[in-house]
Scaffold this motif. Sequence first.
Motif, PDB file in Angstrom:
ATOM      1  N   GLU A 117       0.925  -1.188   0.075  1.00  0.00           N
ATOM      2  CA  GLU A 117       0.067   0.237   0.040  1.00  0.00           C
ATOM      3  C   GLU A 117       0.858   1.354  -0.012  1.00  0.00           C
ATOM      4  O   GLU A 117       0.363   2.289  -0.198  1.00  0.00           O
ATOM      5  CB  GLU A 117      -0.992   0.222   1.281  1.00  0.00           C
ATOM      6  CG  GLU A 117      -0.231   0.326   2.717  1.00  0.00           C
ATOM      7  CD  GLU A 117       0.312  -1.197   3.121  1.00  0.00           C
ATOM      8  OE1 GLU A 117       0.799  -1.010   4.272  1.00  0.00           O
ATOM      9  OE2 GLU A 117       0.577  -2.051   2.386  1.00  0.00           O
ATOM     10  N   THR A 118       2.081   1.253   0.249  1.00  0.00           N
ATOM     11  CA  THR A 118       2.942   2.264   0.378  1.00  0.00           C
ATOM     12  C   THR A 118       3.008   2.862  -0.996  1.00  0.00           C
ATOM     13  O   THR A 118       3.276   2.320  -1.986  1.00  0.00           O
ATOM     14  CB  THR A 118       4.636   1.857   0.742  1.00  0.00           C
ATOM     15  OG1 THR A 118       4.302   1.189   1.876  1.00  0.00           O
ATOM     16  CG2 THR A 118       5.366   2.863   0.939  1.00  0.00           C
ATOM     17  N   LYS A 119       3.201   4.347  -1.128  1.00  0.00           N
ATOM     18  CA  LYS A 119       3.728   5.051  -2.061  1.00  0.00           C
ATOM     19  C   LYS A 119       5.172   5.696  -2.379  1.00  0.00           C
ATOM     20  O   LYS A 119       5.558   6.354  -1.042  1.00  0.00           O
ATOM     21  CB  LYS A 119       2.674   6.367  -2.411  1.00  0.00           C
ATOM     22  CG  LYS A 119       1.138   5.746  -2.168  1.00  0.00           C
ATOM     23  CD  LYS A 119       0.780   4.827  -3.375  1.00  0.00           C
ATOM     24  CE  LYS A 119      -0.930   4.431  -3.118  1.00  0.00           C
ATOM     25  NZ  LYS A 119      -0.925   3.424  -4.141  1.00  0.00           N
ATOM     26  N   ARG A 136       2.654   6.522   3.607  1.00  0.00           N
ATOM     27  CA  ARG A 136       2.059   5.213   4.391  1.00  0.00           C
ATOM     28  C   ARG A 136       1.324   5.619   5.509  1.00  0.00           C
ATOM     29  O   ARG A 136       1.963   6.205   6.395  1.00  0.00           O
ATOM     30  CB  ARG A 136       2.946   4.009   4.559  1.00  0.00           C
ATOM     31  CG  ARG A 136       2.194   2.793   5.259  1.00  0.00           C
ATOM     32  CD  ARG A 136       3.155   1.665   5.099  1.00  0.00           C
ATOM     33  NE  ARG A 136       2.361   0.561   5.702  1.00  0.00           N
ATOM     34  CZ  ARG A 136       2.754  -0.032   7.248  1.00  0.00           C
ATOM     35  NH1 ARG A 136       3.649   0.693   7.799  1.00  0.00           N
ATOM     36  NH2 ARG A 136       2.107  -1.081   7.502  1.00  0.00           N
ATOM     37  N   TYR A 176       0.962   6.012 -13.562  1.00  0.00           N
ATOM     38  CA  TYR A 176       1.133   6.253 -12.274  1.00  0.00           C
ATOM     39  C   TYR A 176      -0.045   6.840 -11.512  1.00  0.00           C
ATOM     40  O   TYR A 176      -0.311   6.802 -10.410  1.00  0.00           O
ATOM     41  CB  TYR A 176       2.506   7.498 -11.968  1.00  0.00           C
ATOM     42  CG  TYR A 176       3.858   6.642 -11.872  1.00  0.00           C
ATOM     43  CD1 TYR A 176       3.905   5.402 -11.041  1.00  0.00           C
ATOM     44  CD2 TYR A 176       4.659   6.808 -12.886  1.00  0.00           C
ATOM     45  CE1 TYR A 176       5.260   4.920 -11.040  1.00  0.00           C
ATOM     46  CE2 TYR A 176       6.039   6.236 -13.105  1.00  0.00           C
ATOM     47  CZ  TYR A 176       6.292   5.329 -11.857  1.00  0.00           C
ATOM     48  OH  TYR A 176       7.479   4.419 -12.066  1.00  0.00           O
ATOM     49  N   GLN A 179      -2.253   4.448 -10.435  1.00  0.00           N
ATOM     50  CA  GLN A 179      -1.815   3.521  -9.182  1.00  0.00           C
ATOM     51  C   GLN A 179      -1.706   4.313  -7.933  1.00  0.00           C
ATOM     52  O   GLN A 179      -1.427   4.016  -7.013  1.00  0.00           O
ATOM     53  CB  GLN A 179      -0.310   3.313  -9.427  1.00  0.00           C
ATOM     54  CG  GLN A 179      -0.077   2.133 -10.463  1.00  0.00           C
ATOM     55  CD  GLN A 179       1.332   1.980 -10.819  1.00  0.00           C
ATOM     56  OE1 GLN A 179       2.087   2.440 -10.406  1.00  0.00           O
ATOM     57  NE2 GLN A 179       1.306   1.636 -12.290  1.00  0.00           N
ATOM     58  N   GLU A 181       0.129   6.881  -7.513  1.00  0.00           N
ATOM     59  CA  GLU A 181       1.417   7.246  -7.127  1.00  0.00           C
ATOM     60  C   GLU A 181       1.635   9.107  -7.284  1.00  0.00           C
ATOM     61  O   GLU A 181       2.366   9.345  -8.277  1.00  0.00           O
ATOM     62  CB  GLU A 181       2.356   6.674  -7.872  1.00  0.00           C
ATOM     63  CG  GLU A 181       2.464   5.232  -7.516  1.00  0.00           C
ATOM     64  CD  GLU A 181       3.336   4.944  -6.344  1.00  0.00           C
ATOM     65  OE1 GLU A 181       3.871   5.773  -5.600  1.00  0.00           O
ATOM     66  OE2 GLU A 181       3.338   3.637  -6.088  1.00  0.00           O
TER      67      GLU A 181
END
Length: 673
Positions: A117-119, A136, A176, A179, A181
């Motif tokens: 789940e981290t960007k 996060r 991106y 996603q 991001e």
Amino acid sequence: MTIRVQLPDGSVREVAQGTTPYDVAMSISPRLAAAVVVARIRPLTAAAGVVATEDEGSEEAMYAGHETGERVVDLSTPMVEDVALELLKESDEASLKVVRHSAAHVMATAILELFPETKLGHGPATDAGFFYDVYREVPFTEEDLAAIEKKMTEVVARDEKFVRVEESREKGLTDYAAQGEFMKVHFIERFTKPGDEISLYKNGGFTDFCRGPHVPSTGRVKAFKVMSIAGAYWLGDENNQQLQRIYGTAFYNAKDLDAHFKRLEEIKARDHRVLGKQLDLFSIQEVAGPGLIFWHPKGSLIRKEMEDWMREECIRRGYNLVYTPHIMKRELWKISGHDGVYSKDMFPAMELDDAEYRVKPMNCPGHTLIYKNSPKSYRDLPVRYAEFGNVYRYERSGTMHGLLRVRGFTQDDAHIFCTPEQIGGEIEACLDFAEAVLKNFGFEEYRVELSTRDPKKAGDFFGSAEDWANSEGALRDVLTRRGLTFQTFPGEAAFYGPKIDVKLVDVLGRMWQLSTVQFDFNLPKRFELEYTGEDGEKHQPVMVHRALFGSVERFFGVLIEHYAGAFPVWLAPVQVGLVPISEKHLEYALAVKSRLEAAGLRVELDQRNEKMNAKIREFTLQKVPFVLVMGDKEAASDAVSVRTRGKGDEGSVSVGEFVARAVGLRDGHAMEL
């Protein structure tokens, strides 16, 4: 089609266009190909000279395109024009930076495999290692960091190739954005233009928007450590998301990694915040506010010695000492330009009876007013004003660090007003002064940097292109004339002019930004400064800003760490500690104290009813240069038993002999006892 590849020995090879540095290494020796990490190339048509570099850890350094000239590239990069080629092994500093940047990608790979789940933000190499900014919602724990490091070991063992691919900017933005991001979308939008191709690096299932270069595969990241985590606001704006910055370091082998951590232990032992408390030099009081320094008596004594030397040296070099107010009308800061360009780093304006006021972040506008207060002739120039001025800057809460990053500090500021013909000589004199400061305080090594305007960001800088070209040329000429090696940093100039920064190197090899010399052609124009020339006409002077301590607080913090609190005799707050063996020797100790003080030495007599060894130990912990022990034998022979810091018991000498030695070391500003 063939191209020419020139090797460092001057030999030239003709190879097919598209040949890679790795291909060239293999053609020389398979052993060489296995040893090289990256390559450095330069078009054979490019002019030789100092290469402009960019700040480590900056977004620009991570994503902006290369200027024409020398650059470090992957071993798999196709060469398409005639180039000079260097194959870099582990002995080259540039190679270690690439290993560390690749380690950041390995860490990002591990993070996403464990916490998908981290960007991701960006993950640059630094002088000490690397970091990766990530977003996060759940904070990472120490256990999480240990898990990330373990997963990194798996990624390295997989020996995944780093593969560079290119795709359209539009596809990258679309992917991106889908996603979530948001940081990658920002970087693409900021550092590329519509229609550009963007570069991505892949290893296994991980893909990152990145300029590179990288080592050939994850297996080349052999020795690493995930170290710590800290907070960082997205884009440095405290109103944005709170990111988590995960720090790590990487080396070529375990031996270098172990040596690094031993060095960190030494740095920890020299931490000025710890020593400042242990030696009772300064404090930061929570009730008063962060970033505000309280100088205790012993620290104040050292500060007095620092400032006395600097003031005397300023007067000897033709400076006039001045003082300016701590707060001034906001209108003044609007005239100078600080209220616009520098406003976010100033404390908010305060409303008083007649106007808004701001506390000063620097002394220069005040010095321009002193210059303007009376008419000047060319015969009066140069005019040099120096001030130990208290200034205040709004450092963000997460950036302050002991004495090194504060909100209130004392700047050893000076401003020189001179004719254009005098500027070169004045800048050279400032550099000579800077070298004298470093030598006097025991620093033998330093680095020099020239910060210039970035023409692509001309709107960030005041003044015409011609003024900038002339001022940058003047600084370059001085550096060249003095035979100094320097690096150039485009875009790092002050908004009012280019500057030369002198970074000292301490006993542990760390660089510290302290001394600066800056050319300013803007403030004289903004404040309408003038002088009457030899032709009888009015002319505008040019201005030099210079600070040599940088700030008293920061320089003092560096001194504490450089000497680990064991200051040379002339700076030591207590130069001599006196230890009478028993109460019956106190009268003689008092007589010795008077003789030492008459010679100008700073003396402390321990009159406690304690054992001699306990008293000696206390002075030793306080890092006092000399401890004198006195008993029956010494009292009978007008002598003292000398214990010297770092050397131990040196035996008995006459009081007169000791005074001559201590005074000689003090007056000579000797660094060694």
